[in-house]
Motif scaffolding. Structure first.
Motif, PDB file in Angstrom:
ATOM      1  N   THR A  10       0.843  -1.206   0.000  1.00  0.00           N
ATOM      2  CA  THR A  10       0.000   0.000   0.000  1.00  0.00           C
ATOM      3  C   THR A  10       0.878   1.256   0.000  1.00  0.00           C
ATOM      4  O   THR A  10       0.565   2.241  -0.685  1.00  0.00           O
ATOM      5  CB  THR A  10      -0.959  -0.016   1.212  1.00  0.00           C
ATOM      6  N   MET A  13       1.852   1.809  -3.419  1.00  0.00           N
ATOM      7  CA  MET A  13       0.793   2.462  -4.205  1.00  0.00           C
ATOM      8  C   MET A  13       0.844   3.980  -4.002  1.00  0.00           C
ATOM      9  O   MET A  13       0.671   4.752  -4.953  1.00  0.00           O
ATOM     10  CB  MET A  13      -0.583   1.942  -3.796  1.00  0.00           C
ATOM     11  N   GLY A  14       1.068   4.399  -2.765  1.00  0.00           N
ATOM     12  CA  GLY A  14       1.166   5.836  -2.492  1.00  0.00           C
ATOM     13  C   GLY A  14       2.364   6.453  -3.196  1.00  0.00           C
ATOM     14  O   GLY A  14       2.263   7.510  -3.823  1.00  0.00           O
ATOM     15  N   GLY A  17       1.801   6.305  -7.061  1.00  0.00           N
ATOM     16  CA  GLY A  17       0.686   7.173  -7.467  1.00  0.00           C
ATOM     17  C   GLY A  17       1.047   8.645  -7.409  1.00  0.00           C
ATOM     18  O   GLY A  17       0.607   9.442  -8.238  1.00  0.00           O
ATOM     19  N   TYR A  18       1.902   9.001  -6.460  1.00  0.00           N
ATOM     20  CA  TYR A  18       2.225  10.419  -6.264  1.00  0.00           C
ATOM     21  C   TYR A  18       2.945  11.028  -7.468  1.00  0.00           C
ATOM     22  O   TYR A  18       2.854  12.228  -7.704  1.00  0.00           O
ATOM     23  CB  TYR A  18       3.064  10.592  -4.989  1.00  0.00           C
ATOM     24  N   LEU A  20       2.229  10.318 -10.581  1.00  0.00           N
ATOM     25  CA  LEU A  20       1.386  10.291 -11.773  1.00  0.00           C
ATOM     26  C   LEU A  20       0.839  11.654 -12.232  1.00  0.00           C
ATOM     27  O   LEU A  20       0.707  11.872 -13.435  1.00  0.00           O
ATOM     28  CB  LEU A  20       0.255   9.261 -11.606  1.00  0.00           C
ATOM     29  N   PRO A  21       0.518  12.608 -11.336  1.00  0.00           N
ATOM     30  CA  PRO A  21       0.080  13.914 -11.863  1.00  0.00           C
ATOM     31  C   PRO A  21       1.177  14.605 -12.689  1.00  0.00           C
ATOM     32  O   PRO A  21       0.897  15.491 -13.493  1.00  0.00           O
ATOM     33  CB  PRO A  21      -0.243  14.717 -10.597  1.00  0.00           C
ATOM     34  N   PHE A  66       3.536   4.205 -13.616  1.00  0.00           N
ATOM     35  CA  PHE A  66       2.130   4.011 -14.012  1.00  0.00           C
ATOM     36  C   PHE A  66       1.813   2.517 -14.070  1.00  0.00           C
ATOM     37  O   PHE A  66       0.803   2.058 -13.519  1.00  0.00           O
ATOM     38  CB  PHE A  66       1.859   4.691 -15.360  1.00  0.00           C
ATOM     39  N   HIS A  69       1.630   1.166 -10.673  1.00  0.00           N
ATOM     40  CA  HIS A  69       0.475   1.665  -9.915  1.00  0.00           C
ATOM     41  C   HIS A  69      -0.842   1.049 -10.353  1.00  0.00           C
ATOM     42  O   HIS A  69      -1.723   0.829  -9.543  1.00  0.00           O
ATOM     43  CB  HIS A  69       0.401   3.186 -10.044  1.00  0.00           C
ATOM     44  N   ILE A  70      -0.983   0.806 -11.657  1.00  0.00           N
ATOM     45  CA  ILE A  70      -2.306   0.323 -12.090  1.00  0.00           C
ATOM     46  C   ILE A  70      -2.412  -1.189 -12.265  1.00  0.00           C
ATOM     47  O   ILE A  70      -3.500  -1.720 -12.288  1.00  0.00           O
ATOM     48  CB  ILE A  70      -2.831   1.029 -13.360  1.00  0.00           C
TER      49      ILE A  70
HETATM   50  C1  HEM Z   1      -4.202   1.433  -2.300  1.00  0.00           C
HETATM   51  C2  HEM Z   1      -4.719   2.025  -3.372  1.00  0.00           C
HETATM   52  C3  HEM Z   1      -4.171   3.301  -3.989  1.00  0.00           C
HETATM   53  C4  HEM Z   1      -3.385   4.282  -3.463  1.00  0.00           C
HETATM   54  C5  HEM Z   1      -2.808   4.390  -2.041  1.00  0.00           C
HETATM   55  C6  HEM Z   1      -3.191   5.275  -4.508  1.00  0.00           C
HETATM   56  C7  HEM Z   1      -2.455   6.442  -4.372  1.00  0.00           C
HETATM   57  C8  HEM Z   1      -2.397   7.447  -5.309  1.00  0.00           C
HETATM   58  C9  HEM Z   1      -1.856   8.761  -5.105  1.00  0.00           C
HETATM   59  C10 HEM Z   1      -1.240   9.279  -3.809  1.00  0.00           C
HETATM   60  C11 HEM Z   1      -1.999   9.445  -6.260  1.00  0.00           C
HETATM   61  C12 HEM Z   1      -1.614  10.918  -6.533  1.00  0.00           C
HETATM   62  C13 HEM Z   1      -2.864  11.770  -6.491  1.00  0.00           C
HETATM   63  C14 HEM Z   1      -2.572  13.249  -6.688  1.00  0.00           C
HETATM   64  O1  HEM Z   1      -1.547  13.729  -6.175  1.00  0.00           O
HETATM   65  O2  HEM Z   1      -3.368  13.922  -7.373  1.00  0.00           O
HETATM   66  C15 HEM Z   1      -2.624   8.571  -7.225  1.00  0.00           C
HETATM   67  C16 HEM Z   1      -2.907   8.921  -8.534  1.00  0.00           C
HETATM   68  C17 HEM Z   1      -3.421   8.063  -9.470  1.00  0.00           C
HETATM   69  N1  HEM Z   1      -3.869   6.786  -9.250  1.00  0.00           N
HETATM   70 FE1  HEM Z   1      -3.809   5.806  -7.475  1.00  0.00          FE
HETATM   71  N2  HEM Z   1      -3.839   4.866  -5.642  1.00  0.00           N
HETATM   72  C18 HEM Z   1      -4.448   3.665  -5.388  1.00  0.00           C
HETATM   73  C19 HEM Z   1      -5.204   2.915  -6.276  1.00  0.00           C
HETATM   74  C20 HEM Z   1      -5.331   3.165  -7.639  1.00  0.00           C
HETATM   75  C21 HEM Z   1      -5.975   2.282  -8.589  1.00  0.00           C
HETATM   76  C22 HEM Z   1      -6.645   0.939  -8.232  1.00  0.00           C
HETATM   77  C23 HEM Z   1      -5.875   2.890  -9.818  1.00  0.00           C
HETATM   78  C24 HEM Z   1      -6.387   2.429 -11.161  1.00  0.00           C
HETATM   79  C25 HEM Z   1      -6.431   1.184 -11.552  1.00  0.00           C
HETATM   80  C26 HEM Z   1      -5.179   4.137  -9.645  1.00  0.00           C
HETATM   81  C27 HEM Z   1      -4.882   5.037 -10.646  1.00  0.00           C
HETATM   82  C28 HEM Z   1      -4.333   6.269 -10.457  1.00  0.00           C
HETATM   83  C29 HEM Z   1      -4.130   7.256 -11.496  1.00  0.00           C
HETATM   84  C30 HEM Z   1      -4.487   7.087 -12.985  1.00  0.00           C
HETATM   85  C31 HEM Z   1      -3.586   8.392 -10.869  1.00  0.00           C
HETATM   86  C32 HEM Z   1      -3.202   9.712 -11.542  1.00  0.00           C
HETATM   87  C33 HEM Z   1      -4.287  10.732 -11.286  1.00  0.00           C
HETATM   88  C34 HEM Z   1      -3.869  12.121 -11.694  1.00  0.00           C
HETATM   89  O3  HEM Z   1      -2.806  12.300 -12.274  1.00  0.00           O
HETATM   90  O4  HEM Z   1      -4.627  13.049 -11.403  1.00  0.00           O
HETATM   91  N3  HEM Z   1      -4.850   4.265  -8.301  1.00  0.00           N
HETATM   92  N4  HEM Z   1      -2.859   7.351  -6.628  1.00  0.00           N
END
Ligand code: HEM
Length: 101
Positions: A10, A13-14, A17-18, A20-21, A66, A69-70
Motif C-alpha cells: 500500500t 501504491m502511495g 501514485g504520487y 502520476l500527476p 504508471f 500503480h495500475i
Molecule cells: C491502495 C490504493 C491506492 C493508493 C494508495 C493510490 C495512491 C495514489 C496517489 C497518492 C496518487 C496521486 C494523487 C494526486 O496527487 O493527485 C494517485 C494517482 C493516481 N492513481 Fe492511485 N492509488 C491507489 C489505487 C489506484 C488504482 C486501483 C488505480 C487504477 C487502476 C489508480 C490510478 C491512479 C491514477 C491514474 C492516478 C493519476 C491521477 C492524476 O494524475 O490526477 N490508483 N494514486
C-alpha cells in the motif's frame, strides 16, 4: 507477515501514485524518494536505476510508475489479500458467518 506485506504494498501504491500527476511537486518528491532508495548499502544504486529507468527521472520513470500503480502492485495486493483471508480462516481467528455454531 502477510499483513506487513500488504502495508508495504500500500505504501508502494502511495509512492508510485504520487508521481502520476507529473507536476513539479510529483517530480521533486519522487526525485527525493528514489534518491533515498539509492542510499541503501550495496544495492542502492541498482534499486535507484531500476525505479527511475535510467540515471535521472524521465518519461521512462513515469511509464514504470504508471504500470506499477495500475497493475503490478494491485495484482500483488489482490493475491496477498487472498492469502491473508485464507490464513485468517485456516488459523481459526475468524470463520464464515454461516458456521456460527
Ligand atoms: C491502495 C490504493 C491506492 C493508493 C494508495 C493510490 C495512491 C495514489 C496517489 C497518492 C496518487 C496521486 C494523487 C494526486 O496527487 O493527485 C494517485 C494517482 C493516481 N492513481 Fe492511485 N492509488 C491507489 C489505487 C489506484 C488504482 C486501483 C488505480 C487504477 C487502476 C489508480 C490510478 C491512479 C491514477 C491514474 C492516478 C493519476 C491521477 C492524476 O494524475 O490526477 N490508483 N494514486
Amino acid at each position: 507477515m502477510v499483513g506487513v506485506g500488504l502495508l508495504i504494498l500500500t505504501l508502494g501504491m502511495g509512492f508510485t501514485g504520487y508521481l502520476l500527476p507529473w507536476d513539479q511537486k510529483a517530480y521533486w518528491a519522487t526525485t527525493v524518494g528514489t534518491s533515498i532508495a539509492g542510499t541503501v548499502p550495496w544495492v542502492g544504486p541498482i534499486i535507484q536505476k531500476a525505479l527511475r529507468g535510467g540515471p535521472e527521472l524521465s518519461a521512462l520513470t513515469l511509464s514504470r510508475f504508471f504500470a506499477a500503480h495500475i497493475w503490478m502492485i494491485p495484482a500483488l495486493l489482490g493475491g496477498a489479500i487472498g492469502v491473508h483471508l485464507f490464513l485468517i480462516i485456516k488459523h481459526g481467528e475468524s470463520q464464515f458467518p454461516e458456521k456460527q455454531d
